[in-house]
Each structure stands twice: as C-alpha cells, then as structure tokens.
Design a protein around this motif. Structure first.
Motif, mmCIF file in Angstrom:
data_model
loop_
_atom_site.group_PDB
_atom_site.id
_atom_site.type_symbol
_atom_site.label_atom_id
_atom_site.label_comp_id
_atom_site.label_asym_id
_atom_site.label_seq_id
_atom_site.Cartn_x
_atom_site.Cartn_y
_atom_site.Cartn_z
ATOM 1 N N LEU A 3 6.004 -6.200 -6.068
ATOM 2 C CA LEU A 3 6.802 -5.117 -5.482
ATOM 3 C C LEU A 3 6.267 -3.745 -5.892
ATOM 4 O O LEU A 3 6.229 -2.808 -5.086
ATOM 5 C CB LEU A 3 8.266 -5.256 -5.922
ATOM 6 N N ALA A 4 5.877 -3.622 -7.152
ATOM 7 C CA ALA A 4 5.392 -2.328 -7.647
ATOM 8 C C ALA A 4 4.066 -1.944 -7.000
ATOM 9 O O ALA A 4 3.874 -0.812 -6.554
ATOM 10 C CB ALA A 4 5.251 -2.368 -9.165
ATOM 11 N N ILE A 5 3.125 -2.886 -6.944
ATOM 12 C CA ILE A 5 1.796 -2.575 -6.409
ATOM 13 C C ILE A 5 1.847 -2.274 -4.925
ATOM 14 O O ILE A 5 1.187 -1.341 -4.440
ATOM 15 C CB ILE A 5 0.824 -3.738 -6.693
ATOM 16 N N HIS A 6 2.638 -3.024 -4.192
ATOM 17 C CA HIS A 6 2.662 -2.879 -2.741
ATOM 18 C C HIS A 6 3.802 -1.987 -2.236
ATOM 19 O O HIS A 6 4.091 -1.971 -1.041
ATOM 20 C CB HIS A 6 2.758 -4.258 -2.084
ATOM 21 N N ASN A 7 4.405 -1.258 -3.133
ATOM 22 C CA ASN A 7 5.420 -0.289 -2.702
ATOM 23 C C ASN A 7 4.754 0.799 -1.855
ATOM 24 O O ASN A 7 3.772 1.419 -2.285
ATOM 25 C CB ASN A 7 6.078 0.336 -3.934
ATOM 26 N N PRO A 8 5.248 1.061 -0.658
ATOM 27 C CA PRO A 8 4.591 2.050 0.223
ATOM 28 C C PRO A 8 4.590 3.478 -0.320
ATOM 29 O O PRO A 8 3.845 4.319 0.178
ATOM 30 C CB PRO A 8 5.397 1.958 1.528
ATOM 31 N N ILE A 9 5.393 3.735 -1.349
ATOM 32 C CA ILE A 9 5.437 5.096 -1.877
ATOM 33 C C ILE A 9 4.088 5.529 -2.426
ATOM 34 O O ILE A 9 3.729 6.706 -2.396
ATOM 35 C CB ILE A 9 6.528 5.212 -2.966
ATOM 36 N N TRP A 10 3.284 4.547 -2.938
ATOM 37 C CA TRP A 10 2.014 4.929 -3.545
ATOM 38 C C TRP A 10 1.012 5.416 -2.507
ATOM 39 O O TRP A 10 0.220 6.313 -2.773
ATOM 40 C CB TRP A 10 1.435 3.746 -4.342
ATOM 41 N N CYS A 11 1.058 4.852 -1.299
ATOM 42 C CA CYS A 11 0.192 5.359 -0.220
ATOM 43 C C CYS A 11 0.572 6.792 0.146
ATOM 44 O O CYS A 11 -0.286 7.617 0.445
ATOM 45 C CB CYS A 11 0.306 4.454 1.005
ATOM 46 N N GLN A 12 1.866 7.085 0.086
ATOM 47 C CA GLN A 12 2.328 8.417 0.466
ATOM 48 C C GLN A 12 1.966 9.467 -0.583
ATOM 49 O O GLN A 12 1.479 10.540 -0.254
ATOM 50 C CB GLN A 12 3.841 8.390 0.689
ATOM 51 N N VAL A 13 2.194 9.137 -1.879
ATOM 52 C CA VAL A 13 1.941 10.145 -2.904
ATOM 53 C C VAL A 13 0.455 10.389 -3.107
ATOM 54 O O VAL A 13 0.055 11.438 -3.630
ATOM 55 C CB VAL A 13 2.592 9.752 -4.245
ATOM 56 N N THR B 132 -0.113 5.928 -10.180
ATOM 57 C CA THR B 132 -0.418 4.509 -10.333
ATOM 58 C C THR B 132 0.875 3.730 -10.543
ATOM 59 O O THR B 132 1.756 4.187 -11.283
ATOM 60 C CB THR B 132 -1.346 4.294 -11.547
ATOM 61 N N PRO B 133 1.021 2.578 -9.927
ATOM 62 C CA PRO B 133 2.229 1.774 -10.154
ATOM 63 C C PRO B 133 2.413 1.434 -11.625
ATOM 64 O O PRO B 133 1.437 1.245 -12.363
ATOM 65 C CB PRO B 133 1.973 0.509 -9.325
ATOM 66 N N TRP B 134 3.665 1.345 -12.026
ATOM 67 C CA TRP B 134 4.001 1.062 -13.423
ATOM 68 C C TRP B 134 5.178 0.100 -13.463
ATOM 69 O O TRP B 134 6.074 0.157 -12.619
ATOM 70 C CB TRP B 134 4.362 2.357 -14.149
ATOM 71 N N LEU B 135 5.160 -0.811 -14.458
ATOM 72 C CA LEU B 135 6.258 -1.755 -14.637
ATOM 73 C C LEU B 135 6.617 -1.824 -16.108
ATOM 74 O O LEU B 135 5.736 -1.942 -16.966
ATOM 75 C CB LEU B 135 5.853 -3.146 -14.133
ATOM 76 N N ASP B 136 7.909 -1.752 -16.401
ATOM 77 C CA ASP B 136 8.393 -1.814 -17.777
ATOM 78 C C ASP B 136 8.315 -3.248 -18.281
ATOM 79 O O ASP B 136 8.893 -4.154 -17.686
ATOM 80 C CB ASP B 136 9.832 -1.299 -17.839
ATOM 81 N N ILE B 137 7.597 -3.441 -19.404
ATOM 82 C CA ILE B 137 7.457 -4.768 -19.989
ATOM 83 C C ILE B 137 8.111 -4.838 -21.355
ATOM 84 O O ILE B 137 8.164 -5.901 -21.968
ATOM 85 C CB ILE B 137 5.957 -5.146 -20.076
ATOM 86 N N ASN B 138 8.611 -3.719 -21.851
ATOM 87 C CA ASN B 138 9.171 -3.671 -23.204
ATOM 88 C C ASN B 138 10.683 -3.842 -23.189
ATOM 89 O O ASN B 138 11.271 -4.266 -22.198
ATOM 90 C CB ASN B 138 8.758 -2.371 -23.899
ATOM 91 N N GLN B 139 11.322 -3.440 -24.281
ATOM 92 C CA GLN B 139 12.725 -3.792 -24.493
ATOM 93 C C GLN B 139 13.697 -3.100 -23.556
ATOM 94 O O GLN B 139 14.842 -3.523 -23.439
ATOM 95 C CB GLN B 139 13.133 -3.490 -25.940
#
Length: 496
Positions: free
Chosen positions: A443-453, A415-422
C-alpha cells in the motif's frame, strides 16, 4: 545506593552475553551501553527503560515518585495493548515540588500516594519508580515500599532504576531484576502443567502477540506468563512454574531468562515471530524444549502439521503481492531483533534489502544478519540523517522501514515510509502478521500520492510562469501586474 550500585555491576557482568564474555574484566564493568547524552529525555535513561518493560503489566498501578515532568517524558511511548485491565493506562505520580524536596516530604508523600491508590483502585500490586531527583535526595524507597506493603496488605515493588544510572537498555535489565527479587516465585499456581511456557521480551505492540497465541493454543501450549505484553501480576508471580521459555528481545531481558534458568531450571532460546520461516522455527523450538522437559513427544508431530497448514495459507496469500513487490528495495533503519528477523521475512518474498541498521543489536543479531545478507556492505551501525536523506533522494531504496523519529527524512525525500517500531498501528507477528506487513508495504509503495508529489511544480515546468513569479514577488511590482497574472487561465499555461 550501595545496593543499587551492586545491582548495576551485576547486570553489566552478564555471562549469557557473548559480547560481554569477550571483554576483559575492566571493560566488562563498563557494560555494553553507550553513556547518556546530557539533557536526553524519553528513550534515553534507565528510568524510561524500566518503565517500558514493566508498564505493559496491565493490572498493576505504576507510581512514579518524582516531579511531574519525569512521568510526562516517559508516558505512553509504546503501543502495547491489553485484553482486559486498563489500570496501566492511568498515570500515577507523586508530583514532587521544590517545597517537598526542601522540606523532606518525599517519603511521606509517597506513602500517602500508595494508600490513595489502594483505596481508590485496589490493584493486586503497586510498582514504585524513583527517578533522578528522588534518588539524589536520598528517599528510602525500599523502606517506604516495605512499610506500605505491611500496612495495606498488597505487594509494593520498588523499581530502583533512576535515570542517571545509565541508558534505557540498563533500565530494561534493572526492571527484570525487580521482577526476580520481588515478584516471580511469590505465588503458586494450582494448574501447572507440562506444556506451560514463558515468553520474555514480547511487548504485544499493537496486539501482535494475539496473532501468535492462537497458534500455541492449538498445540495445547499455555503461555504461563508473557513478560511484559498483556501480562497480569499473578501470572508473572507464577512464572517460575513454566517448563520452557522463549526470549524475543535478548537485549532487554537476557538477565531475566538466564537467572530463571539457574533458579528454576527453565531452559530458554532466542527466537522471533517475524516472518514465516522464523515463526515456524520458533514453534518447533518451543515444542522441542517442552519434550526435553517431559512433555509427550507427540506434540512434535502436531507442531509440524500446524506449521505445514499455516505456511500453505500464508504463502497463498503472499503470492498475490510477489509480482508487485519482487525486486523492490527496502532500507531498514531499526535495531535489535528486528534488524535480522524483519530482514529475513522480507527476503522471503523477493524484496531486496539495500541496508539495515544494527543499532541496539547484539553480537548474535549481527551474526544472523551476516548469514542472511551475505554482504557486510548492507549493514550499518548508525546512519546520520544527512546520509539517510541522500540515499533516499537518490532513489537507492523504494521504501524505508523505521521508527517515527526518522519518518520526516523519508517524507522530505518523497519516499514511501512505513512504521516498524513501537508506535506502529498494525501487528506484524506470526503468519497473519507477515501478510499484514507485506500488505502495508504494498500500500505504501503503490500509493498514488508519491507520483503526484514527485511531479515538478507548475512554476518549475512553465517558462512563462517562472518569468512572472519573480516580478510578482518584487517589492516594485505593480498591482496591475498581479491582477494581469491572476487573470491567466489554465489554457494559457498549458500542461506541465
């Protein structure tokens, strides 16, 4: 030690905290923070909390009076940024050893370290942090700091927050007490004006306060002291001459804001610079407080004009992302002020919040979340790693926003992940910061890597391959079988 105990009790009895006021006298003495977990290091103890609050003061030398590991566990755990001095990036420690403890050389070694810092760097001040070891053996930090200050002619500030006294949040507040007792009010500015404010609890992570300060500059509002992000010692020493203050993270420095209001009549409010609506509201409240303290009311009109201009620009930029992100589901596993401010910011562009953590959030934070989400089912105190993984692997969220500690749960669930902390690398405050946050989510959600993995592995979708692999892995498989399989071509396998 008795003075430290008195300070801790005073911090626990925080009248500006609604949750604390609602307790009986016995419960109030215990404070609102959870006890320490034995063996916990970075992120858990009072020393770490004090260091987090004070280290972003950029021109000060921060000296850790302790064994080397204490500094190692707390070093560089926040991505605060400086626009000038870099002394705060230098790690200073007395590096006590067993021999120093047994022979009682701690105080002498501390005095010598202060002298070396003075001679080599000439800082405007030295902050001294005792830890568990030096507090337990009874080193008189206050006496050494007082003697060094007289001898070397510079402020030497004892920050009495050894790790064993409590958790990180308690350390935050003890750091505020150190500033009140030894720093704020010790200097007088020669340029105090009716538009001076303090920003409290803002850490300038990834330089995000630099996205907000230009807005204040355009309104003629001067930030007398931003505590602690990108701060200078002299600015904090003159902070008592500000006319108003904004509290960004109340769980960290609410005691500092309250006592500055009591001592110097500096009114404050709690706000957020995350999201378009919250940024605009923060600017309005700052202007209103300044007018109440004697500033020209014309600033209210200029503030509204600035807000209208900046909101129009931001919404125009966000319009490009709305079709791609509207209806996307976000799981927010953070806490504190971000538990509601980021939620509000994301909902402004049509993103659905499937859950938000209220760990480390105040009662006021939780009430704001309830008002925004209108549903308590999306609020959780703390979610175990297994539950987070189950939620993500079942595709109940399109992306998780959290700190680095839980990123691997999202990655394991593909699942896409984005750092929101410090630890994040991008600033998200203000109007431009909101656009950047949305851009990073896109960018994170639509990164093509997630379709591949997420695609099945070749050996999971080709029956012939599934049959061959167990035989190859068997200890009795012949070399001829392996060679025969190795000669298989892509045409033989077909498409998955």
């Amino acid at each position: 030690m008795s003075s430290l105990r008195a300070k801790i009790q005073d911090v626990f009895n925080e009248p500006a905290c609604e949750q604390n006021r609602g307790k009986d006298a016995k419960a109030r003495k215990k404070g609102c923070s959870k006890p320490l977990t034995p063996g916990a290091a970075a992120g858990g103890c009072a020393f770490d909390g004090a260091k987090i609050v004070l280290q972003p003061i950029t021109d000060v030398a921060h000296l850790i009076h302790a064994p080397l590991a204490c500094e190692g566990n707390s070093w560089d755990n926040r991505g605060a940024a400086s626009s000038g001095p870099t002394l705060w990036r230098t790690s200073f420690t007395t590096d006590l050893t067993e021999l120093d403890v047994v022979m009682g050389q701690g105080e002498r070694k501390l005095f010598k370290a202060i002298r070396q810092i003075k001679e080599a760097y000439g800082p405007p001040a030295v902050f001294v942090y005792p830890t568990c070891v030096t507090a337990l053996i009874g080193d008189n930090i206050e006496a050494v700091c007082k003697r060094a200050a007289e001898k070397f002619g510079l402020p030497v500030v004892p920050v009495n927050a050894p790790g064993f006294v409590g958790c990180k949040n308690l350390g935050n507040k003890l750091a505020g007490e150190a500033l009140l007792e030894h720093v704020i009010g010790t200097a007088e500015p020669d340029d105090a004006g009716p538009y001076d404010i303090n920003i409290l609890g803002e850490f300038n992570l990834s330089g995000e306060f630099w996205l907000v300060k230009p807005l204040l500059d355009r309104l003629g509002i001067r930030v007398r002291a931003c505590i602690p992000g990108d701060a200078r010692y002299f600015d904090i020493a003159c902070a008592h001459r500000a006319r108003a203050a904004m509290m960004v993270c109340s769980t960290a420095l609410i005691n500092l804001a309250r006592k500055m209001e009591q001592r110097w009549d500096i009114p404050f409010f709690e706000g957020s610079f995350y999201g378009i609506t919250d940024t605009s509201e923060a600017l309005r409240q700052i202007s209103q407080l300044l007018v109440k303290k004697g500033a020209d009311p014309e600033i209210l009109g200029r503030t509204e004009a600035l807000i209208a201009e900046e909101e129009a620009i931001a919404w125009k930029k966000l319009a490009a992302y709305r079709p791609r992100l509207e209806g996307k589901r976000v799981l927010l596993n953070t806490g504190g002020v971000k538990s509601w401010s980021v939620v509000h910011a994301l909902m402004e562009i049509g993103i659905e919040i499937v859950g938000t953590s209220v760990k480390k959030s105040t009662v006021e934070d939780k009430e704001r979340i309830k008002q925004i989400l209108k549903d308590d089912n999306h609020i959780f105190e703390q979610m175990a790693a297994r539950e987070l993984y189950a939620m993500l692997s079942e595709h109940k969220a399109d992306i998780m926003l959290s700190g680095g500690r839980t990123q691997f749960i999202a990655l394991k669930a593909k699942t896409p992940w984005l750092d929101i902390n410090q630890e994040r690398q991008h600033p998200y405050a203000g109007y431009d910061g909101m656009v950047e946050l949305v851009r990073q989510i896109d960018l994170a959600i639509h990164n093509p890597i997630w379709c591949q993995v997420r695609e099945p592995a070749p050996w999971d979708c080709q029956p012939a391959v599934r049959e061959e692999l167990p035989r190859m892995k068997s200890e009795t498989a012949s070399l001829h079988a392996v060679q025969e399989f190795a000669g298989t071509t892509a045409d033989d396998l077909g498409e998955c």
